[in-house]
Scaffold this motif. Structure first.
Motif, PDB file in Angstrom:
ATOM      1  N   PRO A   1     -68.745  52.916-108.030  1.00  0.00           N
ATOM      2  CA  PRO A   1     -68.654  52.253-106.729  1.00  0.00           C
ATOM      3  C   PRO A   1     -67.666  52.955-105.810  1.00  0.00           C
ATOM      4  O   PRO A   1     -66.813  53.695-106.279  1.00  0.00           O
ATOM      5  CB  PRO A   1     -68.164  50.850-107.088  1.00  0.00           C
ATOM      6  N   PRO A   2     -67.781  52.722-104.529  1.00  0.00           N
ATOM      7  CA  PRO A   2     -66.867  53.396-103.592  1.00  0.00           C
ATOM      8  C   PRO A   2     -65.417  52.964-103.802  1.00  0.00           C
ATOM      9  O   PRO A   2     -65.159  51.911-104.386  1.00  0.00           O
ATOM     10  CB  PRO A   2     -67.345  52.923-102.215  1.00  0.00           C
ATOM     11  N   ALA A   3     -64.539  53.800-103.333  1.00  0.00           N
ATOM     12  CA  ALA A   3     -63.119  53.560-103.595  1.00  0.00           C
ATOM     13  C   ALA A   3     -62.551  52.561-102.607  1.00  0.00           C
ATOM     14  O   ALA A   3     -61.767  52.879-101.742  1.00  0.00           O
ATOM     15  CB  ALA A   3     -62.363  54.886-103.486  1.00  0.00           C
ATOM     16  N   VAL A   4     -62.973  51.314-102.752  1.00  0.00           N
ATOM     17  CA  VAL A   4     -62.382  50.269-101.916  1.00  0.00           C
ATOM     18  C   VAL A   4     -62.367  49.011-102.762  1.00  0.00           C
ATOM     19  O   VAL A   4     -63.195  48.840-103.651  1.00  0.00           O
ATOM     20  CB  VAL A   4     -63.211  50.073-100.634  1.00  0.00           C
ATOM     21  N   SER A   5     -61.443  48.132-102.493  1.00  0.00           N
ATOM     22  CA  SER A   5     -61.357  46.905-103.282  1.00  0.00           C
ATOM     23  C   SER A   5     -62.537  46.017-102.929  1.00  0.00           C
ATOM     24  O   SER A   5     -62.612  45.461-101.839  1.00  0.00           O
ATOM     25  CB  SER A   5     -60.040  46.196-102.978  1.00  0.00           C
ATOM     26  N   ALA A   6     -63.468  45.874-103.867  1.00  0.00           N
ATOM     27  CA  ALA A   6     -64.657  45.068-103.578  1.00  0.00           C
ATOM     28  C   ALA A   6     -64.267  43.635-103.285  1.00  0.00           C
ATOM     29  O   ALA A   6     -64.880  42.970-102.458  1.00  0.00           O
ATOM     30  CB  ALA A   6     -65.636  45.139-104.757  1.00  0.00           C
ATOM     31  N   SER A   7     -63.229  43.146-103.944  1.00  0.00           N
ATOM     32  CA  SER A   7     -62.805  41.773-103.695  1.00  0.00           C
ATOM     33  C   SER A   7     -62.313  41.601-102.275  1.00  0.00           C
ATOM     34  O   SER A   7     -62.627  40.615-101.610  1.00  0.00           O
ATOM     35  CB  SER A   7     -61.681  41.386-104.659  1.00  0.00           C
TER      36      SER A   7
ATOM     37  N   ALA B   1     -76.776  50.159-102.609  1.00  0.00           N
ATOM     38  CA  ALA B   1     -76.970  51.197-103.621  1.00  0.00           C
ATOM     39  C   ALA B   1     -75.634  51.747-104.081  1.00  0.00           C
ATOM     40  O   ALA B   1     -75.406  51.967-105.266  1.00  0.00           O
ATOM     41  CB  ALA B   1     -77.841  52.304-103.044  1.00  0.00           C
ATOM     42  N   ALA B   2     -74.721  51.947-103.128  1.00  0.00           N
ATOM     43  CA  ALA B   2     -73.428  52.520-103.499  1.00  0.00           C
ATOM     44  C   ALA B   2     -72.661  51.608-104.437  1.00  0.00           C
ATOM     45  O   ALA B   2     -72.045  52.066-105.404  1.00  0.00           O
ATOM     46  CB  ALA B   2     -72.608  52.776-102.232  1.00  0.00           C
ATOM     47  N   PHE B   3     -72.705  50.276-104.151  1.00  0.00           N
ATOM     48  CA  PHE B   3     -71.942  49.363-105.002  1.00  0.00           C
ATOM     49  C   PHE B   3     -72.629  49.100-106.318  1.00  0.00           C
ATOM     50  O   PHE B   3     -71.994  48.745-107.304  1.00  0.00           O
ATOM     51  CB  PHE B   3     -71.693  48.035-104.263  1.00  0.00           C
TER      52      PHE B   3
ATOM     53  N   TYR C   1     -67.417  50.670 -93.826  1.00  0.00           N
ATOM     54  CA  TYR C   1     -67.794  51.941 -93.194  1.00  0.00           C
ATOM     55  C   TYR C   1     -66.877  53.041 -93.672  1.00  0.00           C
ATOM     56  O   TYR C   1     -67.315  54.158 -93.952  1.00  0.00           O
ATOM     57  CB  TYR C   1     -67.727  51.816 -91.674  1.00  0.00           C
ATOM     58  N   GLN C   2     -65.593  52.709 -93.805  1.00  0.00           N
ATOM     59  CA  GLN C   2     -64.659  53.733 -94.222  1.00  0.00           C
ATOM     60  C   GLN C   2     -64.933  54.160 -95.657  1.00  0.00           C
ATOM     61  O   GLN C   2     -64.836  55.333 -95.989  1.00  0.00           O
ATOM     62  CB  GLN C   2     -63.239  53.177 -94.108  1.00  0.00           C
ATOM     63  N   ALA C   3     -65.329  53.183 -96.490  1.00  0.00           N
ATOM     64  CA  ALA C   3     -65.521  53.517 -97.896  1.00  0.00           C
ATOM     65  C   ALA C   3     -66.865  54.186 -98.151  1.00  0.00           C
ATOM     66  O   ALA C   3     -66.949  55.155 -98.905  1.00  0.00           O
ATOM     67  CB  ALA C   3     -65.416  52.248 -98.741  1.00  0.00           C
ATOM     68  N   VAL C   4     -67.910  53.639 -97.536  1.00  0.00           N
ATOM     69  CA  VAL C   4     -69.253  54.114 -97.870  1.00  0.00           C
ATOM     70  C   VAL C   4     -69.743  55.166 -96.883  1.00  0.00           C
ATOM     71  O   VAL C   4     -70.570  55.989 -97.200  1.00  0.00           O
ATOM     72  CB  VAL C   4     -70.242  52.920 -97.910  1.00  0.00           C
TER      73      VAL C   4
END
Lengths: 621, 100, 164
Positions: A207-213, A200-202, A187-190
């Motif tokens: 991609p949004p500025a959050v560690s996807a891992s 869609a964002a990822f 929520y914070q990232a997207v």
């Protein structure tokens, strides 16, 4: 309106059966309890037809729950290809199991309550698979945990069964902590919890500025809790304390697959997060192997199937981990058929054996309960991976991608999964042999009572067995390919595709042969066990995981609760403070009460002192 | 020292002695008499000021104090007698029933 | 001159008899000390020129109040004589007395007296003032006396009925 009705009808069933079921009799409860899910299934079919005709996913926004920040929080449903598969599985197999339950739970006094809870579970599961945002999904997620708790502890007068329900719920909650953290990060990232928007964002170029891992691993922790992967798998074997149809529906076909569904739905995150995907594949493989080894040494028919479920879920997560999301859903679909058939068959066996669940006391049932035997055998062959049954197709795909996927496939992974498949075939055929073949090992009285189950139960078994047989021809990965592209293959592995297929068949047949050899004559089984007694002991004790958790977690926590919080914090500090204050008040009052001596002269003396004081003060200040 | 000042100090002394007497003495009747002494001390200061300011209110007030003292003693002594008869003693320390 | 001496004499007499009140053992002796104190005060009033007040002091206080007191002392049981003069609070009372006296002296001695005037305080002037301007208080005092009489009778009556 249609999508809203699909979950709402079972909810209505819950309310009706819960409130008035007991008064209106068994027939009413059965009609409402089975009828409403069947109507939901019909509506799901209608929606599916509409989806196939139109091509675009159906979306229904029902209610705006809150609106702050950027995007509003809506209660919305969506019906795309993935949801279609899941909804059809849930409503279809769910309805079948409801019908089965009318026969299995016939003599239970809690009949109305049972169907109410079962409908409640369907409601939450449908919320989970139809939800458009993580909010609705999570609501369904928690709700199925609640329904699972209620149903596992259905016979709550037995303390052990109630404890099993509690264990399931608490272990789920541990996973949910990870899930929640992942949701917060998302929520914070997207900026929204809508899954379409998140995907869609990822999937977009930026991609949004959050560690996807990190997000991926946190969400996977939630999936571990719900789908019983290591280390949160401990609740599933204990959950067998619930009625067998519950085990079939919740702990085989639907609820435990919610984790797989969730990770598949959020696949764009995992496409980006290579580390998280590796973790998923590793955990899935370890779980699959570990559970398969334990299943060899279990003697309760339902516990074998429980560990088998854990193992098969591991297979699904391996598929997710190597990027073959469609294949994971394919295995989910075939697993729903044959595992439900196996569990319901086990229920039929238990019914025939008047409640006996230990396979060491069974044997020779093949001719006496033929329908159960045939359906159980078909489902066993399906899970072992014998072609052309359903399990062969899905398992073979998983093995293929475990070897050849460019995003995580490796020979090591393939080797582990192949050995696990061998073990799967071995222990499932062991179960088949011990239950249905050989000389009967039951007491004479039990033998007298053996009878085939009523049509409501055997009919469902037949339907599920047919599904296990031919379901594999419906190529789900192909159907889901517009959503989940199959992962790219490593160079040079295309040539290995056919050898892998032959190897799968060979594994299945080897397992069958091995089980036949060892368990066909039980003396050989005993000799084998005596030779590996130590190993067998560890496996039978499930690697002592429960004892480990008890020693590491439960006992220290209980100790802290008792010594620190109860004795120190509550009794000494809080009670002590309150008692101390009361004692202080009493003592002060005692001291002050000395003034009231009843002697007039003391009072006058005090007045005199007061006069002196006030005079002094006014004249000197 | 000025007349009025002297008399006022004497009045204060009489008052204090009377108050101390109530606290100190054990006999109930003696306590009553010490109360009378207090009243007299107050009266003395009243008279000295009345004489000094030469108003008629002062004299009237003094007279009123006399009357009140008389009425007070008329009630107090019968009450005290009843108390003494009930307790069989005039010792005030025997009257200490309202203990806390 | 003689007036000042007499004033000092009467002042000393009153204080001295007050102290004697504190120290005497027999209640009768205490009563007589009190009478002496009152008579000294009457003397002081007379020396101040307030003759009516002095007469009233003797009449009411000595003549009525103290006579009543002496009657009662004579009527009570003298066996009570056995017990001590002072109660438990002798020492604290004494300290309190000293403190109070000191504070009084300190507080009162320093101030200046109001301006002196003179007036006739004879009986006629007094009664005229009383019955003309302050007649309300006169009536109220009568009511008070009636109430006292009624109360005394009530107390006596209760005593009588209780004794059967």
């Amino acid at each position: 309106m249609k999508l809203l009705l699909i979950p709402l009808l079972p909810f209505a069933g819950f309310v009706i059966n819960g409130l008035v079921g007991r008064r209106l009799g068994r027939a009413f409860v059965s009609v409402v309890g089975c009828g409403l899910p069947l109507v939901s299934f019909a509506l799901a079919l209608l929606s599916f037809r509409e989806l196939s005709a139109g091509g675009t996913p159906l979306v229904e926004v029902v209610y705006t729950w809150a609106a702050f920040g950027g995007q509003p929080f809506e209660v919305a449903f969506q019906f795309d290809r993935l949801s279609a598969v899941m909804t059809l599985i849930v409503t279809g197999i769910g309805s079948l199991i409801h019908v089965y339950s009318t026969g299995y739970m016939k003599d239970d006094p809690g009949y109305g309550r049972y169907f109410a809870y079962l409908n409640l579970f369907l409601f939450f599961m449908l919320l989970l698979v139809l939800g458009k945002s993580l909010l609705v999904l999570f609501t369904g997620w928690e709700g199925v945990g609640l329904a699972s708790y209620l149903l596992i502890g259905f016979w709550f007068e037995d303390a052990d069964k109630a404890r099993a329900g509690k264990k399931a719920f608490i272990t789920n909650r541990v996973g949910d902590a990870g899930f929640l953290l992942g949701m917060f990060l998302l929520y914070q990232a997207v900026g929204t919890l809508d899954m379409q928007a998140i995907d869609a964002a990822f999937a977009s170029g930026s991609p949004p500025a959050v560690s996807a891992s990190l997000v991926g691993i946190l969400l996977f922790i939630g999936a571990c809790g719900k789908s019983a992967q290591i280390p949160l798998h401990v609740w599933l074997p204990d959950a067998m304390a619930g009625p067998t149809p519950v085990s079939a529906l919740i702990h085989a076909a639907t609820m435990v697959t919610a984790g797989v569904y969730m990770t598949a739905r959020l696949s764009p995150i995992y496409v980006l997060a290579a580390d998280a995907s590796h973790v998923i594949a590793t955990v899935g493989a370890a779980t699959a192997f570990f559970a398969a080894t334990v299943a060899i040494a279990q003697n309760d028919i339902k516990k074998v199937l429980a560990y088998s479920t854990i193992s098969q879920l591991g297979f699904m997560f391996v598929a997710i981990g190597v990027g073959a999301y469609g294949v994971a859903i394919f295995h989910l679909y075939t697993h729903a058929f044959f595992k439900a058939c196996l569990f319901l068959g086990a229920g039929s066996v238990i019914h025939a054996m008047s409640g006996e669940q230990d396979v060491r006391k069974m044997g020779g049932l093949a001719r006496r309960i033929p329908v159960t035997f045939v359906t159980f055998a078909i489902a066993t062959a399906a899970i072992a991976g014998i072609p052309p049954l359903a399990g062969f197709f899905s398992k073979d795909e998983i093995l293929w991608f475990a070897l050849g996927s460019a995003s995580g496939g490796s020979p090591l992974l393939f080797a582990v999964m192949a050995v696990t498949a061998l073990l799967t075939a071995f222990y499932m055929f062991r179960l088949l042999w011990l239950t249905f073949f050989g000389a009967p090992r039951m007491s004479a009285e039990a033998s007298h009572h053996v009878h085939e189950s009523p049509a409501s139960m055997t009919g469902v078994l037949v339907v599920l067995a047919v599904g296990s047989a031919v379901g594999g021809f419906l190529s789900i990965p192909h159907y889901l390919e517009p959503m989940f592209a199959l992962p790219a293959l490593k160079e040079g592995v295309e040539s290995l595709e056919h050898p892998v297929v032959y190897l799968s068949v060979a594994i299945a047949l080897t397992g069958l042969a091995g089980a036949w050899h060892v368990f066909g004559d039980l003396r050989r089984a005993e000799a084998l066990r005596a030779r590996f007694a130590a190993v067998y002991g560890v496996l039978a004790a499930k690697y002592y995981v429960d004892e480990l958790y008890d020693a590491l977690l439960a006992r220290p926590l209980t100790w802290i609760s008792k010594k620190v919080f109860l004795d120190l914090g509550d009794r000494a500090l809080i009670d002590g403070t309150l008692d101390g204050m009361a004692r202080l008040a009493r003592r002060t009052a005692g001291v002050l009460a000395r003034v009231q001596t009843g002697q007039l002269q003391l009072y006058l003396l005090l007045a005199l002192a007061g006069v002196v004081g006030s005079l002094w003060w006014t004249s000197h200040v | 020292m000025d007349k009025t000042q002297l008399l006022v100090v004497v009045g204060g002394l009489l008052f204090s002695i009377g108050l101390a007497g109530i606290v100190v003495r054990r006999n109930a009747l003696v306590m009553l008499m010490c109360m009378e002494l207090m009243l007299n001390g107050v009266n003395l200061t009243l008279v000295s000021f009345a004489q000094r300011t030469a108003t008629s209110e002062g004299a009237v007030l003094v007279f009123l104090v006399f009357v009140v003292a008389g009425a007070e003693i008329a009630i107090a002594i019968p009450i005290l007698l009843l108390l003494a008869r009930a307790r069989k003693t005039l010792d005030v320390q025997a009257y200490a029933e309202l203990k806390g | 001159m003689i007036e000042t001496a007499l004033l000092y004499f009467f002042a000393a007499a009153s204080v001295g008899s007050a102290v004697a009140m504190l120290l005497a053992r027999h209640p009768m002796r205490v009563a007589l000390a009190l009478v002496t104190a009152m008579l000294s005060l009457a003397g002081i009033y007379a020396l101040l020129g307030m003759h009516a007040i002095a007469v009233f002091q003797v009449l009411i206080y000595v003549g009525a109040v103290m006579v009543f007191m002496v009657y009662v002392i004579m009527l009570i049981d003298t066996r009570d004589r056995a017990f001590a003069r002072f109660g438990k609070f002798a020492l604290p009372g004494g300290i309190g007395l000293v403190a109070l006296a000191f504070v009084f002296g300190y507080a009162l001695a320093g101030d200046e007296a109001p301006a002196a005037r003179s007036r006739d305080f004879g009986v006629q002037a007094f009664s005229e003032a009383f019955l003309n301007e302050y007649w309300l208080y006169f009536e109220l005092v009568s009511v008070l006396l009636v109430a006292a009489v009624v109360a005394a009778i009530a107390v006596v009556k209760t005593a009588g009925t209780r004794r059967g």
